[in-house]
Design a protein around this motif. Structure first.
Motif, PDB file in Angstrom:
ATOM      1  N   HIS A   1      55.473   1.877  84.048  1.00  0.00           N
ATOM      2  CA  HIS A   1      54.383   2.681  84.607  1.00  0.00           C
ATOM      3  C   HIS A   1      53.178   1.784  84.835  1.00  0.00           C
ATOM      4  N   LYS A   2      52.349   2.155  85.788  1.00  0.00           N
ATOM      5  CA  LYS A   2      51.131   1.376  86.012  1.00  0.00           C
ATOM      6  C   LYS A   2      50.162   1.513  84.842  1.00  0.00           C
ATOM      7  N   VAL A   3      49.931   2.770  84.406  1.00  0.00           N
ATOM      8  CA  VAL A   3      48.946   3.024  83.353  1.00  0.00           C
ATOM      9  C   VAL A   3      49.540   3.977  82.326  1.00  0.00           C
ATOM     10  N   VAL A   4      49.400   3.606  81.058  1.00  0.00           N
ATOM     11  CA  VAL A   4      49.732   4.498  79.947  1.00  0.00           C
ATOM     12  C   VAL A   4      48.483   4.667  79.095  1.00  0.00           C
ATOM     13  N   ILE A   5      48.210   5.902  78.714  1.00  0.00           N
ATOM     14  CA  ILE A   5      47.039   6.241  77.906  1.00  0.00           C
ATOM     15  C   ILE A   5      47.521   6.793  76.573  1.00  0.00           C
ATOM     16  N   VAL A   6      47.003   6.261  75.483  1.00  0.00           N
ATOM     17  CA  VAL A   6      47.378   6.740  74.156  1.00  0.00           C
ATOM     18  C   VAL A   6      46.214   7.537  73.583  1.00  0.00           C
TER      19      VAL A   6
ATOM     20  N   LEU B   1      47.352  -0.648  79.464  1.00  0.00           N
ATOM     21  CA  LEU B   1      47.385   0.322  78.377  1.00  0.00           C
ATOM     22  C   LEU B   1      45.951   0.703  78.013  1.00  0.00           C
ATOM     23  N   ILE B   2      45.649   2.011  78.031  1.00  0.00           N
ATOM     24  CA  ILE B   2      44.339   2.517  77.635  1.00  0.00           C
ATOM     25  C   ILE B   2      44.478   3.139  76.262  1.00  0.00           C
ATOM     26  N   VAL B   3      43.721   2.640  75.299  1.00  0.00           N
ATOM     27  CA  VAL B   3      43.808   3.109  73.918  1.00  0.00           C
ATOM     28  C   VAL B   3      42.621   4.018  73.624  1.00  0.00           C
ATOM     29  N   ALA B   4      42.936   5.277  73.350  1.00  0.00           N
ATOM     30  CA  ALA B   4      41.901   6.265  73.034  1.00  0.00           C
ATOM     31  C   ALA B   4      42.361   7.069  71.825  1.00  0.00           C
ATOM     32  N   ASP B   5      42.799   6.354  70.783  1.00  0.00           N
ATOM     33  CA  ASP B   5      43.406   7.015  69.626  1.00  0.00           C
ATOM     34  C   ASP B   5      42.457   7.162  68.441  1.00  0.00           C
TER      35      ASP B   5
ATOM     36  N   ARG C   1      46.018  -6.964  78.346  1.00  0.00           N
ATOM     37  CA  ARG C   1      46.039  -5.833  79.285  1.00  0.00           C
ATOM     38  C   ARG C   1      45.873  -4.497  78.562  1.00  0.00           C
ATOM     39  N   VAL C   2      45.203  -4.538  77.426  1.00  0.00           N
ATOM     40  CA  VAL C   2      44.925  -3.345  76.625  1.00  0.00           C
ATOM     41  C   VAL C   2      43.425  -3.081  76.657  1.00  0.00           C
ATOM     42  N   PHE C   3      43.034  -1.856  76.978  1.00  0.00           N
ATOM     43  CA  PHE C   3      41.627  -1.477  77.083  1.00  0.00           C
ATOM     44  C   PHE C   3      41.332  -0.368  76.079  1.00  0.00           C
ATOM     45  N   PHE C   4      40.279  -0.551  75.303  1.00  0.00           N
ATOM     46  CA  PHE C   4      39.889   0.430  74.294  1.00  0.00           C
ATOM     47  C   PHE C   4      38.721   1.260  74.812  1.00  0.00           C
ATOM     48  N   VAL C   5      38.820   2.580  74.626  1.00  0.00           N
ATOM     49  CA  VAL C   5      37.758   3.486  75.056  1.00  0.00           C
ATOM     50  C   VAL C   5      37.460   4.474  73.928  1.00  0.00           C
ATOM     51  N   GLY C   6      36.290   5.108  74.012  1.00  0.00           N
ATOM     52  CA  GLY C   6      35.915   6.124  73.038  1.00  0.00           C
ATOM     53  C   GLY C   6      35.709   5.544  71.652  1.00  0.00           C
TER      54      GLY C   6
END
Length: 562
Positions: free
Chosen positions: A26-31, A179-183, A302-307
């Motif tokens: 997948h292009k983008v996965v959000i956790v 990968l967008i990490v919002a855990d 290629r991992v981005f952290f948000v929140g």
């Protein structure tokens, strides 16, 4: 179980990736299916990018948690399509009062100016916010939201991410470009990758109690320093939807969290605050110790952290969820344009640069609020109390009081993506600030500037100036750009052929608010990024001015080292 809200239970369903012999890509996965993760998937979808969202639960937030949503967050939600629902359900407020002991020190108004589509703040329980986001997602084919999918491992590489996921049907693997990490604040993925979130733990404890009651208190934010009902400590009162009231009580570092959470111990504290004759039911309670901390870099390969996974603040000032949503909107448009190959990958580094600046600003304000509310020395307390006493009489002392300076949007004034001003604008929003809304008309129907800005580049041009028709015609051929032609009345001057151009919309500034708030003169123009942020402006732009500013905002002029 809450008496005013029943958590929805979302079904787990098997997905086709679980039947694949090799990891599907997948292009983008959000956790994470909290505010940041859900918002990220919607923002990407609004700009044409598909994503997979993985959440280890099957419902929304348990307990009200975040409740204060600022105007900027509501503006972003307007772009997502759920602001109207939030405002309708939430409690709108803009006034607050500060007390010292039993006396009122002063009161404030967060949005004295009229003619804005959305209010300064609403109070709405987080579970409603998340539910509304899920409802939007269910209308978006670009989002694959997977409940009861727990990420076990992440193999973060320089070219790809490989995830191992546990489900009720067993384990499967997928890969993704980003990968967008919002855990959340304790971020299992951040910990598994050996990354840190650094900062300060404040040695104090606070009780959050949500109570259900019918009260005639005004819809305002009330904050007490050392009230008679809670000596030597602080207290906060807010109203939420469904006649739920949020009460925060400072407890001190020595408080036993488990003992304080018992209803038989909470009730006497609230009765002392509200009065013995006030009937209420305890809805939810928690005891927390807060932290102000952040990661040194929100990007790892290629991992981005948000929140909260990227940055965490104390609850004073409502900067947690509001800051998280602003991080999401900053990253989403950049990631979309890297994926569709209109921007270079180095644009993504500006997510870290711009949001590090914002996180530091939020942490600074949050830390100062905490230090003022909970002074750690006798001298600090003497100075604080002297300030509170002065503020009762002298206005100059009121800005020094910090009971949690409420969230305001960050201005990326020094961003490398901005085109520096060559012209002067008076009393107008600076470069790097978000859209300043105003009422307009479109084909004689009431509208708002806010509804016309976002998801792509937008050039707002004031009608007038030499050779404007030629400029507008040239601009209409630029991909990813829409033009708003602003006239002063419903009868704009004749523009040959402009009415037939689908990328140009004519808006009437009947009240003159746009001209006033943006200091518009004939031919003046503002360029907004897809996240509604001002990135360039001119008195008389040329075609090359606009295209060069877009290229700069897309990161084409960034140094390779970035």
């Amino acid at each position: 179980m809450l008496s005013t809200y029943t958590n929805p239970v979302y079904p787990y369903s098997r997905n086709e990736d679980q039947d694949s012999e090799r990891p599907s890509h997948h292009k983008v996965v959000i956790v994470g299916g909290g505010p940041a993760g859900l918002s990220m998937s919607i923002d990407l979808a609004k700009q044409g990018v598909e994503s997979v969202v993985l959440d280890d639960s099957n419902t929304v937030s348990v307990g009200s948690r975040a409740i204060c949503f600022a105007k900027r967050t509501l503006e972003i939600m307007n772009r997502y399509g759920c602001a109207e629902r939030m405002v309708s359900k939430g409690i709108t407020w803009k006034r607050g009062k500060v007390f010292f002991g039993a006396e009122k020190v002063y009161e404030f108004d967060l949005l004295p100016e009229e003619h804005h589509k959305l209010p300064a703040f609403i109070n709405l329980q987080q579970y409603y916010f998340e539910e509304y986001l899920v409802d939007v997602i269910e209308t978006l084919p670009e989002v694959d939201l997977r409940w009861k999918n727990r990420v076990q491992t992440v193999d973060a590489r320089t070219d790809i991410n490989l995830l191992t996921i546990d489900t009720p049907d067993g384990i499967y693997q997928i890969s993704c470009d980003y990968l967008i990490v919002a855990d959340g604040a304790n971020s299992p993925i951040r910990n598994r990758l050996g990354l840190e979130s650094k900062g300060q733990v404040f040695q104090d404890r606070f009780l959050i109690a949500d109570v259900v009651m019918k009260a005639d208190f005004p819809t305002e934010r009330w904050f007490w320093f050392e009230p008679p009902f809670h000596p030597e400590q602080s207290a906060l009162l807010h109203r939420q939807a469904d006649n739920v009231w949020r009460i925060d009580l400072q407890l001190g570092w020595d408080a036993d969290p488990e003992w304080e959470k018992r209803e038989e111990n909470i009730r006497p504290r609230i009765e002392a605050m509200l009065g013995q004759d006030k009937h209420f039911d305890l809805e939810w309670a928690s005891v927390y110790t807060f932290q102000c901390r952040k990661m040194d870099d929100f990007i790892h390969k290629r991992v981005f952290f948000v929140g909260d996974a990227a940055h965490q603040v104390s609850p004073f000032g409502a900067r947690g969820a509001n800051g998280a949503i602003q991080s999401v909107e900053n990253l989403a448009w950049k990631l979309c344009r890297v994926l569709n190959h209109t921007a270079p990958p180095k644009l993504l580094r500006t997510y870290n640069e711009e949001r590090q600046y914002a996180a530091k600003e939020n942490i600074l304000n949050s830390t100062r609020a905490t230090d003022f509310i909970t002074p750690k020395s006798d001298m600090s307390k003497v100075l604080r109390n002297a300030t509170l006493n002065l503020a009762k009489i002298y206005p100059f002392a009121r800005p020094l009081i910090n009971s949690g300076r409420l969230s305001t949007p960050c201005t990326y004034q020094h961003s490398a993506l901005n085109t520096p001003d060559r012209d002067t604008f008076e009393n107008a929003p600076p470069l790097g600030s978000p859209v300043l809304d105003a009422q307009v008309q479109h084909h004689a129907h009431d509208s708002w500037l806010l509804d016309w800005v976002g998801n792509q580049f937008v050039l707002m041009v004031a009608e007038g100036g030499d050779e404007q028709d030629e400029l507008l015609s040239e601009l209409s051929n630029i991909d990813d750009l829409e033009v708003l032609l602003i006239s002063r009345d419903l009868q704009p001057a004749s523009h040959q052929g402009i009415n037939q151009l689908t990328t140009i919309n004519q808006l009437a500034d009947m009240k003159g608010l746009l001209h006033q708030r943006y200091d518009l003169s004939e031919g003046a123009a503002y360029l907004f990024r897809p996240d509604q942020v001002i990135t360039a402006r001119w008195r008389q732009p040329t075609f090359n001015d606009v295209t060069n500013a877009m290229q700069r905002a897309l990161g084409h002029q960034l140094e390779e080292a970035q």
